[in-house]
Design an enzyme around this catalytic site. Structure first.
Site, PDB file in Angstrom:
ATOM      1  N   GLY A   7       0.811  -1.201   0.000  1.00  0.00           N
ATOM      2  CA  GLY A   7       0.000   0.000   0.000  1.00  0.00           C
ATOM      3  C   GLY A   7       0.852   1.262   0.000  1.00  0.00           C
ATOM      4  O   GLY A   7       2.018   1.244   0.404  1.00  0.00           O
ATOM      5  N   GLY A   9      -0.624   4.238   1.282  1.00  0.00           N
ATOM      6  CA  GLY A   9      -1.514   5.122   2.014  1.00  0.00           C
ATOM      7  C   GLY A   9      -0.781   5.918   3.063  1.00  0.00           C
ATOM      8  O   GLY A   9       0.429   6.146   2.965  1.00  0.00           O
ATOM      9  N   GLY A  10      -1.512   6.305   4.109  1.00  0.00           N
ATOM     10  CA  GLY A  10      -0.942   7.203   5.092  1.00  0.00           C
ATOM     11  C   GLY A  10       0.266   6.657   5.824  1.00  0.00           C
ATOM     12  O   GLY A  10       1.231   7.380   6.060  1.00  0.00           O
ATOM     13  N   GLY A  12       2.035   3.249   5.181  1.00  0.00           N
ATOM     14  CA  GLY A  12       2.998   2.629   4.266  1.00  0.00           C
ATOM     15  C   GLY A  12       3.595   3.629   3.300  1.00  0.00           C
ATOM     16  O   GLY A  12       4.800   3.593   3.010  1.00  0.00           O
ATOM     17  N   ASN A 102      -2.530  -2.295  14.194  1.00  0.00           N
ATOM     18  CA  ASN A 102      -2.893  -2.203  15.596  1.00  0.00           C
ATOM     19  C   ASN A 102      -3.348  -3.576  16.083  1.00  0.00           C
ATOM     20  O   ASN A 102      -3.801  -4.408  15.305  1.00  0.00           O
ATOM     21  CB  ASN A 102      -4.029  -1.192  15.784  1.00  0.00           C
ATOM     22  CG  ASN A 102      -3.586   0.226  15.502  1.00  0.00           C
ATOM     23  OD1 ASN A 102      -2.474   0.622  15.830  1.00  0.00           O
ATOM     24  ND2 ASN A 102      -4.460   1.014  14.893  1.00  0.00           N
ATOM     25  N   LYS A 185       0.909  -0.968  23.241  1.00  0.00           N
ATOM     26  CA  LYS A 185       0.192  -0.145  22.268  1.00  0.00           C
ATOM     27  C   LYS A 185      -1.222  -0.681  22.057  1.00  0.00           C
ATOM     28  O   LYS A 185      -2.165   0.089  21.880  1.00  0.00           O
ATOM     29  CB  LYS A 185       0.924  -0.091  20.932  1.00  0.00           C
ATOM     30  CG  LYS A 185       0.222   0.905  19.986  1.00  0.00           C
ATOM     31  CD  LYS A 185       0.723   0.956  18.588  1.00  0.00           C
ATOM     32  CE  LYS A 185      -0.141   1.941  17.789  1.00  0.00           C
ATOM     33  NZ  LYS A 185       0.203   1.981  16.365  1.00  0.00           N
ATOM     34  N   GLU A 268     -12.113  -1.537  13.079  1.00  0.00           N
ATOM     35  CA  GLU A 268     -11.446  -2.758  13.521  1.00  0.00           C
ATOM     36  C   GLU A 268     -11.980  -3.240  14.880  1.00  0.00           C
ATOM     37  O   GLU A 268     -11.227  -3.666  15.740  1.00  0.00           O
ATOM     38  CB  GLU A 268      -9.936  -2.519  13.605  1.00  0.00           C
ATOM     39  CG  GLU A 268      -9.308  -2.154  12.264  1.00  0.00           C
ATOM     40  CD  GLU A 268      -7.835  -1.841  12.367  1.00  0.00           C
ATOM     41  OE1 GLU A 268      -7.037  -2.505  11.686  1.00  0.00           O
ATOM     42  OE2 GLU A 268      -7.485  -0.928  13.159  1.00  0.00           O
TER      43      GLU A 268
END
Length: 308
Positions: A7, A9-10, A12, A102, A185, A268
């Site tokens: 990906g 995206g934001g 990766g 996550n 996390k 998620e």
């Protein structure tokens, strides 16, 4: 070292762009539409740490390529099953798979698909979004990626990976205990996403109310109780540490889950809150606040499905 980012995206796209900026051999595995846009306009990053405009190597799942040395996954949990199939042609015997998702349940899925040795540990702390023009927008001071061998061993492959990550214009941190870091996390993101999504509010107004503080503390204590019951590698008293972290955040902070719900996008819930509810039920741990959060999220999913 040949690096494949799944990906652009934001997450990766940002970390891949920083590695490419450094001069690393980075390829992005993208969908046809994203490939066409990047080929036409380039990969653009607007960041407080410096803007980038790059023309990276691109792959789609139908194209052929030799196995990569490392594959970084930053998909949403509900996209993981498809991502696993997409990367299979690019995984060799020596390929490392570094997930930045996550939660924790994805580790079992990846191990099942590619074997115990292939999967290393990872997580990241970063706030990014995709602008209307398709650029990656990164505005916060934090842009950290944490990685390490699960189990804490210092292997030759991790040393090699560190050599390629070091010097990047982002914070790549080799963890001393990635297993604990991932669970910590997991607790934080489960609580933060749960409480802001439940209340439909940034964190500031919630924690200013005594009842809000109590709800946050209770949720964190429930999460710690479940993780303790299943022998997760967490610090004793981690709920208090996480509460201090929540209380130190900017008042306007929203979770990514809350933002996704505001945009009527997928969330998620099962991967984060749902997974721990399953564990709580197995261990006989009472988690009323977590169950309230999960109910809210599942109702959102059902309503969202009906609108489609």
């Amino acid at each position: 070292m040949r690096i494949l980012m799944v990906g652009a995206g934001g997450i990766g796209g940002y970390f891949g762009a920083r590695l490419l900026e450094k001069g690393e051999d980075v390829t992005f595995l993208v969908r046809e539409g994203r490939k066409k846009k990047i080929e036409e306009e380039g990969l653009r990053v607007n960041s407080r740490h410096g803007d980038l405009h790059l023309q990276p190597a691109l792959l789609t799942k139908t194209m052929q390529a030799e196995p990569f040395d490392i594959i970084l996954l930053s998909t949403k949990a509900y996209q993981l099953e498809q991502a696993i199939e997409d990367i299979r042609p690019f995984v060799g015997e020596q390929t490392m798979i570094l997930p930045l998702l996550n939660g924790i349940a994805h580790v079992e899925q990846l191990v099942s698909a590619f074997g115990e040795d292939a999967v290393i540990g990872g997580l990241c702390f970063i706030e990014t979004t995709i602008g209307e023009d398709g650029s990656i927008v990164q505005t916060s001071p934090i842009h950290q990626l944490v990685y390490g061998e699960r189990g804490g061993k210092r292997t030759s492959r991790i040393a090699k990976l560190k050599a390629h990550f070091d010097g990047t214009k982002a914070e790549f941190v080799l963890s001393e205990d990635i297993d604990q870091d991932m669970w910590h996390k997991y607790m934080f993101i489960t609580a933060m996403s749960g409480i802001t999504s439940l209340m439909e509010s940034p964190i500031g107004p919630i924690r200013k109310l005594p009842s809000g503080q109590s709800a946050i503390r209770s949720l964190l204590e429930e999460l710690e109780a479940v993780m303790t019951a299943i022998d997760a590698p967490i610090k004793k008293g981690i709920a208090d540490i996480q509460l201090d972290k929540v209380n130190s955040m900017d008042d306007s902070m929203k979770s990514s889950m809350q933002r996704d719900m505001e945009k009527n996008q997928g969330i998620e819930a099962d991967h984060l809150q749902g997974h721990l509810i399953e564990k709580a039920q197995q261990e006989g741990v009472s988690v009323p606040v977590l169950e309230t959060v999960y109910t809210k999220l599942k109702l959102y999913e059902e309503n969202n499905d009906r609108k489609k």
